[in-house]
Design a protein around this motif. Structure first.
Motif, PDB file in Angstrom:
ATOM      1  N   LEU A  39      12.773 -11.454  -3.643  1.00  0.00           N
ATOM      2  CA  LEU A  39      11.751 -11.449  -4.209  1.00  0.00           C
ATOM      3  C   LEU A  39      11.852 -11.287  -5.739  1.00  0.00           C
ATOM      4  O   LEU A  39      10.866 -10.659  -6.334  1.00  0.00           O
ATOM      5  CB  LEU A  39      10.866  -9.985  -3.806  1.00  0.00           C
ATOM      6  CG  LEU A  39      10.634 -10.020  -2.359  1.00  0.00           C
ATOM      7  CD1 LEU A  39      10.017  -8.895  -1.849  1.00  0.00           C
ATOM      8  CD2 LEU A  39       9.952 -11.232  -1.935  1.00  0.00           C
ATOM      9  N   THR A  40      12.774 -11.602  -6.296  1.00  0.00           N
ATOM     10  CA  THR A  40      13.227 -11.834  -7.680  1.00  0.00           C
ATOM     11  C   THR A  40      11.949 -12.782  -8.122  1.00  0.00           C
ATOM     12  O   THR A  40      11.693 -13.704  -7.695  1.00  0.00           O
ATOM     13  CB  THR A  40      14.367 -12.514  -8.006  1.00  0.00           C
ATOM     14  OG1 THR A  40      15.228 -11.582  -7.737  1.00  0.00           O
ATOM     15  CG2 THR A  40      14.730 -12.630  -9.608  1.00  0.00           C
ATOM     16  N   GLY A  41      11.271 -12.130  -9.550  1.00  0.00           N
ATOM     17  CA  GLY A  41      10.305 -13.005  -9.992  1.00  0.00           C
ATOM     18  C   GLY A  41       8.752 -12.757  -9.332  1.00  0.00           C
ATOM     19  O   GLY A  41       7.833 -13.186  -9.941  1.00  0.00           O
ATOM     20  N   ILE A  42       8.747 -12.007  -8.162  1.00  0.00           N
ATOM     21  CA  ILE A  42       7.490 -11.501  -7.697  1.00  0.00           C
ATOM     22  C   ILE A  42       7.050 -10.314  -8.550  1.00  0.00           C
ATOM     23  O   ILE A  42       7.734  -9.345  -8.345  1.00  0.00           O
ATOM     24  CB  ILE A  42       7.452 -11.445  -6.291  1.00  0.00           C
ATOM     25  CG1 ILE A  42       8.025 -12.557  -5.560  1.00  0.00           C
ATOM     26  CG2 ILE A  42       6.307 -10.673  -5.410  1.00  0.00           C
ATOM     27  CD1 ILE A  42       7.074 -13.798  -5.695  1.00  0.00           C
ATOM     28  N   ARG A  43       5.819 -10.155  -8.826  1.00  0.00           N
ATOM     29  CA  ARG A  43       4.929  -9.208  -9.346  1.00  0.00           C
ATOM     30  C   ARG A  43       4.033  -8.590  -8.131  1.00  0.00           C
ATOM     31  O   ARG A  43       3.175  -9.187  -7.647  1.00  0.00           O
ATOM     32  CB  ARG A  43       4.438  -9.277 -10.517  1.00  0.00           C
ATOM     33  CG  ARG A  43       3.895  -8.201 -11.463  1.00  0.00           C
ATOM     34  CD  ARG A  43       3.231  -8.273 -12.420  1.00  0.00           C
ATOM     35  NE  ARG A  43       4.236  -8.616 -13.363  1.00  0.00           N
ATOM     36  CZ  ARG A  43       4.813  -9.728 -14.345  1.00  0.00           C
ATOM     37  NH1 ARG A  43       3.455 -10.421 -14.457  1.00  0.00           N
ATOM     38  NH2 ARG A  43       5.640  -9.803 -15.094  1.00  0.00           N
ATOM     39  N   VAL A  44       4.273  -7.193  -7.975  1.00  0.00           N
ATOM     40  CA  VAL A  44       3.396  -6.306  -6.966  1.00  0.00           C
ATOM     41  C   VAL A  44       2.569  -5.318  -7.775  1.00  0.00           C
ATOM     42  O   VAL A  44       3.116  -4.674  -8.521  1.00  0.00           O
ATOM     43  CB  VAL A  44       4.241  -5.746  -5.832  1.00  0.00           C
ATOM     44  CG1 VAL A  44       3.132  -5.248  -4.997  1.00  0.00           C
ATOM     45  CG2 VAL A  44       4.766  -6.923  -4.897  1.00  0.00           C
ATOM     46  N   LEU A  45       1.248  -5.509  -7.456  1.00  0.00           N
ATOM     47  CA  LEU A  45       0.424  -4.304  -8.024  1.00  0.00           C
ATOM     48  C   LEU A  45       0.318  -3.363  -6.731  1.00  0.00           C
ATOM     49  O   LEU A  45      -0.188  -3.797  -5.620  1.00  0.00           O
ATOM     50  CB  LEU A  45      -0.980  -4.956  -8.464  1.00  0.00           C
ATOM     51  CG  LEU A  45      -0.951  -5.940  -9.370  1.00  0.00           C
ATOM     52  CD1 LEU A  45      -2.550  -6.018  -9.957  1.00  0.00           C
ATOM     53  CD2 LEU A  45      -0.233  -5.205 -10.592  1.00  0.00           C
ATOM     54  N   ASP A  46       0.601  -2.134  -7.138  1.00  0.00           N
ATOM     55  CA  ASP A  46       0.720  -1.213  -6.013  1.00  0.00           C
ATOM     56  C   ASP A  46      -0.604  -0.217  -6.224  1.00  0.00           C
ATOM     57  O   ASP A  46      -0.481   0.488  -7.160  1.00  0.00           O
ATOM     58  CB  ASP A  46       1.868  -0.438  -6.223  1.00  0.00           C
ATOM     59  CG  ASP A  46       2.101   0.666  -4.853  1.00  0.00           C
ATOM     60  OD1 ASP A  46       1.235   1.162  -4.294  1.00  0.00           O
ATOM     61  OD2 ASP A  46       3.440   1.026  -4.957  1.00  0.00           O
ATOM     62  N   LEU A  47      -1.653  -0.242  -5.301  1.00  0.00           N
ATOM     63  CA  LEU A  47      -2.705   0.653  -5.466  1.00  0.00           C
ATOM     64  C   LEU A  47      -2.700   1.526  -4.005  1.00  0.00           C
ATOM     65  O   LEU A  47      -3.704   1.800  -3.468  1.00  0.00           O
ATOM     66  CB  LEU A  47      -4.046  -0.214  -5.322  1.00  0.00           C
ATOM     67  CG  LEU A  47      -4.228  -1.378  -6.226  1.00  0.00           C
ATOM     68  CD1 LEU A  47      -5.503  -2.153  -6.280  1.00  0.00           C
ATOM     69  CD2 LEU A  47      -3.803  -0.793  -7.765  1.00  0.00           C
ATOM     70  N   THR A  48      -1.551   2.014  -3.593  1.00  0.00           N
ATOM     71  CA  THR A  48      -1.201   2.730  -2.453  1.00  0.00           C
ATOM     72  C   THR A  48      -1.439   4.247  -2.557  1.00  0.00           C
ATOM     73  O   THR A  48      -1.204   4.709  -3.760  1.00  0.00           O
ATOM     74  CB  THR A  48      -0.401   2.316  -1.783  1.00  0.00           C
ATOM     75  OG1 THR A  48       1.074   2.581  -2.764  1.00  0.00           O
ATOM     76  CG2 THR A  48       0.079   0.810  -1.623  1.00  0.00           C
ATOM     77  N   VAL A  49      -1.638   4.819  -1.380  1.00  0.00           N
ATOM     78  CA  VAL A  49      -1.697   6.379  -1.357  1.00  0.00           C
ATOM     79  C   VAL A  49      -0.796   6.849  -0.294  1.00  0.00           C
ATOM     80  O   VAL A  49      -0.461   6.070   0.624  1.00  0.00           O
ATOM     81  CB  VAL A  49      -3.132   6.986  -1.311  1.00  0.00           C
ATOM     82  CG1 VAL A  49      -3.994   6.468  -2.597  1.00  0.00           C
ATOM     83  CG2 VAL A  49      -3.803   6.156  -0.341  1.00  0.00           C
ATOM     84  N   VAL A  50      -0.386   8.131  -0.355  1.00  0.00           N
ATOM     85  CA  VAL A  50       0.079   8.837   0.644  1.00  0.00           C
ATOM     86  C   VAL A  50       1.601   8.262   0.981  1.00  0.00           C
ATOM     87  O   VAL A  50       2.546   8.125  -0.031  1.00  0.00           O
ATOM     88  CB  VAL A  50      -0.474   8.942   1.752  1.00  0.00           C
ATOM     89  CG1 VAL A  50       0.206  10.318   2.720  1.00  0.00           C
ATOM     90  CG2 VAL A  50      -1.981   9.493   1.754  1.00  0.00           C
ATOM     91  N   TRP A  51       1.983   7.525   2.408  1.00  0.00           N
ATOM     92  CA  TRP A  51       3.029   7.194   2.522  1.00  0.00           C
ATOM     93  C   TRP A  51       3.263   5.780   3.140  1.00  0.00           C
ATOM     94  O   TRP A  51       4.028   5.064   2.463  1.00  0.00           O
ATOM     95  CB  TRP A  51       3.463   8.054   3.858  1.00  0.00           C
ATOM     96  CG  TRP A  51       4.427   9.226   3.424  1.00  0.00           C
ATOM     97  CD1 TRP A  51       5.033   9.566   2.315  1.00  0.00           C
ATOM     98  CD2 TRP A  51       4.703  10.359   4.202  1.00  0.00           C
ATOM     99  NE1 TRP A  51       5.639  10.664   2.284  1.00  0.00           N
ATOM    100  CE2 TRP A  51       5.436  11.365   3.545  1.00  0.00           C
ATOM    101  CE3 TRP A  51       4.241  10.643   5.490  1.00  0.00           C
ATOM    102  CZ2 TRP A  51       5.949  12.497   4.202  1.00  0.00           C
ATOM    103  CZ3 TRP A  51       4.644  11.793   6.244  1.00  0.00           C
ATOM    104  CH2 TRP A  51       5.540  12.709   5.289  1.00  0.00           C
ATOM    105  N   ALA A  52       2.143   5.065   4.072  1.00  0.00           N
ATOM    106  CA  ALA A  52       2.405   3.980   4.456  1.00  0.00           C
ATOM    107  C   ALA A  52       2.523   2.904   3.306  1.00  0.00           C
ATOM    108  O   ALA A  52       3.506   1.950   3.467  1.00  0.00           O
ATOM    109  CB  ALA A  52       1.330   3.692   5.560  1.00  0.00           C
ATOM    110  N   GLY A  53       1.636   2.752   2.623  1.00  0.00           N
ATOM    111  CA  GLY A  53       1.518   1.724   1.526  1.00  0.00           C
ATOM    112  C   GLY A  53       2.688   2.000   0.557  1.00  0.00           C
ATOM    113  O   GLY A  53       3.289   0.898   0.285  1.00  0.00           O
ATOM    114  N   PRO A  54       2.819   3.118   0.066  1.00  0.00           N
ATOM    115  CA  PRO A  54       4.117   3.218  -1.047  1.00  0.00           C
ATOM    116  C   PRO A  54       5.454   3.015  -0.290  1.00  0.00           C
ATOM    117  O   PRO A  54       6.162   2.449  -1.032  1.00  0.00           O
ATOM    118  CB  PRO A  54       3.743   4.680  -1.237  1.00  0.00           C
ATOM    119  CG  PRO A  54       2.318   5.180  -0.920  1.00  0.00           C
ATOM    120  CD  PRO A  54       1.913   4.320   0.162  1.00  0.00           C
ATOM    121  N   ALA A  55       5.643   3.409   0.824  1.00  0.00           N
ATOM    122  CA  ALA A  55       6.955   2.880   1.383  1.00  0.00           C
ATOM    123  C   ALA A  55       7.017   1.344   1.718  1.00  0.00           C
ATOM    124  O   ALA A  55       8.254   0.827   1.474  1.00  0.00           O
ATOM    125  CB  ALA A  55       7.077   3.435   3.034  1.00  0.00           C
TER     126      ALA A  55
END
Length: 951
Positions: A490-506
């Protein structure tokens, strides 16, 4: 469009649950998975549940009707070769080697070194298939003292040693495991992530990979409490014990009876007004005006310490619940977005209106088992509006194969390939009259249904003759000795993290480990309760009372507590943070500019949050057609329950998972919260993103679509996969499954047994070990160990013991216990004998004595014991991490390892630490634009009140 993983070939050499579940994730999404079984079949073919029967049905087709096997092996092909024995035949070794040469991925679960010993180790496979991916799933990894000694694992052993079993259950009783075999499912679920990531590297750079997945380490790093508990212990020196039976609270959390069943009530302090409104609407909130109604009591800032309020709440709550059935209570509470969900058994879901509306259960005809109610896909893909028809992310289920069903066709195809490589003619019939591989127009039904090149070289001889660049995959030939490192997938891939608690952040943590740049977009005006702490600024004197899921170094919240909290820190390594309030026009337009520079958006908020932020699918797709959006709603984007709110514990209860766990002789008030849905969702969601990124970007010489897609990831439909056999059994036999405590439907004896106090830790009186017997041979070994290994006795006790020995027959000679059915029938008696033996020994002595006898067993480990465990020390699993705001500590390590490029290990993210990088460098804001963000209060390192002052 073809299935997500069409064109990939997987050779499955694993049995049981973990490896086959990894194979299922690939097979159900279009890969051609060939399962190699011994002549006796995968042991899962003898695994229940079997309705009300303790053992498998008898008959010629008894190996074809196991609910577990039927669930785990959809869309696969079965061939027979016995390479698990110490000395396989040369023919079987050659056959499996030929299959490996035609495979992109090999999944195995043999003891470390077994494949090397039979001439099919990693180096040989790299020669057979340049760029091959070998995933090894074992109890303790490929090396270390336990692996070297040949110690065995099992679902309960993995959870006891690595997972938070010591903290699961209630303090007055023994620790208790999770439902069924969900721990083993999760290990396979997790292993699928690096497997697909390694394949992406292989297809780009020709690099092979060997992935080492230790079930012990996978559970030690699980986001279901264990990772947070390990940080809590590192920060405070405190092991996390089991909770007391459901306490009385003004904001109730726990299981309460309805008119005909049970419901889980989950009330965060901030959700108390929702509960009060629901009870008041039902006329149960008391008369207002006298200061004694629920609304008035909760309006006081002192409600948290009001000694009368818990009784008042429970009185109203019990009456309200008694007026609702288990099936109606959820909808009644969700009117006010109160987290109440029914405690369902799997059978309750088969005709549930939500899953019926989503078409989740799919009847599939099996030649031996009849109509099997298989589960649908764990996620769905949308290209247009999310409310329109979804693309089937997975293949329409084909039934699990009969034992050796595809042996003849696969062997014939290999023979054809061998003749082609030697330049021999390709006759339609061998001299002995046996048919060889048919042309494409005459392929088997399985091959005709397989999309693209999934049948690969094993089906069509012309396919192999073209080149080694697999059609639809674009493999690049490579010298296996060069092992060019390339880069992380995933080098070069940019992710916007709009997550909460555990499932999304993990999930985004895994993406960061694989090379993605992960940017959290944090709204400084909305404090994310349960993500960065229960309170914005907890007073230091109450910090120890907040519990192990909201802990701080030395119990000190510090100046910015949100950067020091353990629940957040457990999944925040390497992530950047920018602060932005998308509710303003400037904030929203700036966020849209960031979307233009990003590849992926991940969110797991309530259903209406993303549209309110101007990030509905249509808008995102218009702003950047390449952006992939992963949405992780608990119940999906559509359906009667799609807008329900709650935590993972709520939806685990709703979807049947919780109803299968707990003490078999107690009621649901003994069910303390676990959060298996979070790690299950995180891993599968990362797998889904890898698959969709692979389709968007293509690999090597094959171009991708270049278009982003919306991934609808229903967390409930995903976690239901981990108990799929219970749905199949419930549909077939009408079974209402009950919790089994620490026992199993397929292994006996199995349990958690009290042990003696360890002299090295005399202050620790809560000592336990788990033991399980998977086979009759395991039982005989354990029985002989107990029979011949009495604890030391005093001279005064010896005569009494000798007299008792003449009346108590040796376990190993009791013929009633020689079979699984007999042991299940006499489990209580066996448990008494086992605990008499374990109670005289420390948990680690029980562990080593049993393992040395060949019996799977393990100590139930506290966090401090796990931290000093020799296997963990030998593999250097714990690693230093932290931040300038929290200091530097020993953190839980990764959940897999490989011989690929080194994965990043960066500090824990700090709120707003990347503002200048994100807005000035990525977006290129000029001084005036930057100042506008500052003036409007977006740029900060604190959480803010509406007037812009720090909370």
């Amino acid at each position: 469009m073809s299935q997500l993983l069409a064109g990939i070939r997987v050779l499955e050499l694993a049995t049981g649950v973990s490896g086959p579940y990894l194979g299922k994730l690939f097979a159900d999404h279009g890969a051609d998975v060939i399962k190699v079984e011994s002549p006796g079949g995968d042991p899962a073919r003898r695994h229940g549940p079997w309705g009300d029967s303790a053992t498998a049905p008898q008959g010629a087709d008894s190996l074809e009707r196991s609910p577990l096997f039927l669930h785990l092996n959809t869309n696969k092909r079965s061939v027979v070769a016995d390479i698990g024995s110490p000395s396989p035949s040369a023919d079987d070794i050659e056959f499996v080697g030929s299959l490996a040469a035609e495979s992109d991925i090999v999944v195995e679960a043999f003891p470390p070194g077994h494949l090397d010993s039979i001439g099919l180790g990693y180096e040989v496979m790299c020669t057979l298939r340049p760029g091959i991916v070998l995933t090894s799933i074992t109890p303790f990894g490929q090396a270390g003292p336990y692996a070297d000694a040949g110690y065995r694992g099992s679902d309960i052993v993995t959870y006891a040693m690595g997972g938070p079993m010591w903290g699961t259950g209630i303090d007055e009783r023994e620790p208790v495991k999770l439902s069924g075999d969900v721990t083993s499912y999760q290990v396979g679920n997790l292993a699928a992530v690096p497997t697909l990531a390694a394949l992406m590297m292989s297809q780009r750079h020709g690099r092979p990979s060997h992935i080492d997945v230790s079930a012990f380490e996978a559970q030690a790093g699980t986001i279901d409490r264990r990772a947070s508990y390990l940080l809590y212990e590192a920060w405070t020196g405190t092991d996390v014990g089991r909770d007391p039976r459901q306490p009385q609270r003004a904001s109730p959390v726990g299981f309460y009876p309805t008119a005909d069943g049970w419901a889980l009530v989950f009330t965060l302090p901030s959700w108390a007004p929702r509960m009060v409104q629901t009870l008041t609407d039902a006329g149960l909130g008391g008369e207002p005006g006298g200061g004694d109604s629920l609304a008035e009591r909760f309006a006081s800032p002192a409600w948290l310490v009001d000694p009368d309020l818990p009784d008042m709440v429970e009185t109203a709550l019990y009456v309200w619940l008694a007026g609702h059935t288990q099936s109606s209570v959820g909808a009644a509470a969700q009117v006010n977005k109160w987290g109440v969900t029914p405690l369902n058994a799997p059978i309750d879901l088969l005709d549930d209106p939500h899953f019926a509306a989503r078409g989740f259960f799919v009847p599939v005809e099996h030649p031996a088992a009849g109509t099997v109610h298989q589960l649908g896909a764990p996620f769905r893909i949308h290209r247009d509006a999310p409310t329109g028809p979804a693309e089937q992310a997975s293949a329409a289920p084909r039934p699990a194969p009969l034992l050796g069903e595809h042996d003849a066709e696969v062997r014939a195809a290999l023979a054809t390939l061998a003749r082609q490589s030697n330049g021999s003619p390709d006759p339609e019939v061998e001299p002995n009259g046996e048919a060889v591989a048919a042309p494409a127009t005459q392929r088997s039904e399985h091959e005709q249904e397989t999309t693209g090149a999934a049948a690969g070289a094993l089906a069509d001889p012309r396919f192999h003759a073209a080149t080694s660049q697999t059609a639809g995959v674009g493999r690049v030939d490579a010298d296996p000795t060069s092992r060019a490192p390339g880069g992380l997938p995933l080098t070069g891939i940019r992710v916007l993290d709009l997550t909460v608690v555990w499932a999304g952040p993990a999930c985004t943590m895994y993406l960061g480990d694989l090379g993605a740049e992960v940017i959290r977009v944090d709204n400084p005006y909305v404090f994310p309760t349960a993500t960065r702490g229960l309170m914005v600024r907890p007073p230091r004197e109450i910090a120890p009372e907040l519990g192990p899921l909201s802990g701080y170094p030395d119990h000190d919240p510090g100046r910015r507590p949100w950067n020091r909290q353990n629940l957040f820190s457990a999944h925040a390594r390497g992530k950047l943070s920018c602060t932005l309030d998308p509710r303003t026009e400037l904030g929203r337009s700036t966020l849209h500019r960031l979307v233009r520079e990003s590849d992926v958006i991940v969110e797991n908020n309530s259903l209406g949050v993303l549209p309110k932020l101007g990030l509905d699918w249509e808008t995102v797709h218009a702003v950047n057609p390449r952006t992939i959006v992963l949405r992780m709603p608990p119940m999906g984007l559509e359906g009667p329950y799609s807008d329900w709110v709650g935590f993972g514990a709520n939806f685990e209860a709703l979807c049947g998972l919780t109803g299968l766990r707990g003490y078999d002789d107690d009621n649901p008030t003994s069910l303390t919260s676990v959060f298996h849905m979070d790690p299950a969702s995180a891993a599968t969601a990362a797998f889904a993103l890898l698959a969709v990124l692979r389709r968007r970007d293509g690999v090597a010489r094959t171009g991708g679509t270049g278009v982003g897609e919306l991934i609808e990831f229903s967390q409930s439909e995903n976690v239901m996969q981990h108990i799929g056999e219970y749905f199949i059994d419930a549909a077939a036999n009408g079974t209402r499954h009950q919790p089994l405590g620490n026992r199993s439907v397929a292994r006996a004896p199995q349990g958690c047994y009290r042990c003696a106090i360890d002299t090295a830790r005399p202050d620790q009186v809560d000592e336990w070990a788990v033991i399980t017997c998977e086979t009759d041979e395991d039982w005989l070994a354990l029985a002989r160990l107990i029979d011949g290994d009495r604890p030391p006795e005093s001279a005064a006790d010896r005569a009494t013991t000798d007299r008792a020995a003449t009346t108590i027959p040796p376990l190993s000679q009791n013929t009633r216990l020689a079979t699984l059915a007999g042991r299940l029938a006499h489990h209580d008696h066996i448990d008494e004998r086992i605990e008499a033996w374990t109670s005289a020994r420390s948990s680690h002595e029980v562990f080593h004595r049993c393992q040395q006898a060949g019996v799977p067993a393990g100590p139930v480990m506290r966090e401090s014991q796990l931290r000093t465990d020799p296997q963990m020390g030998d593999r250097c699993w714990f690693r230093q991490n932290g931040s300038v705001e929290q200091g530097w500590y020993s953190f839980p390590g990764r959940q897999w390892r490989w011989d690929g490029p080194e994965m990043p290990w960066r500090p824990i993210g700090i709120l707003g630490d990347a503002n200048e990088y994100v807005f000035r460098q990525i977006l290129g804001l000029d001084n005036a634009e930057w100042q506008a963000l500052c003036d409007e209060g977006h740029i900060t390192r604190d959480y803010l009140n509406p007037d812009g002052t720090s909370m």
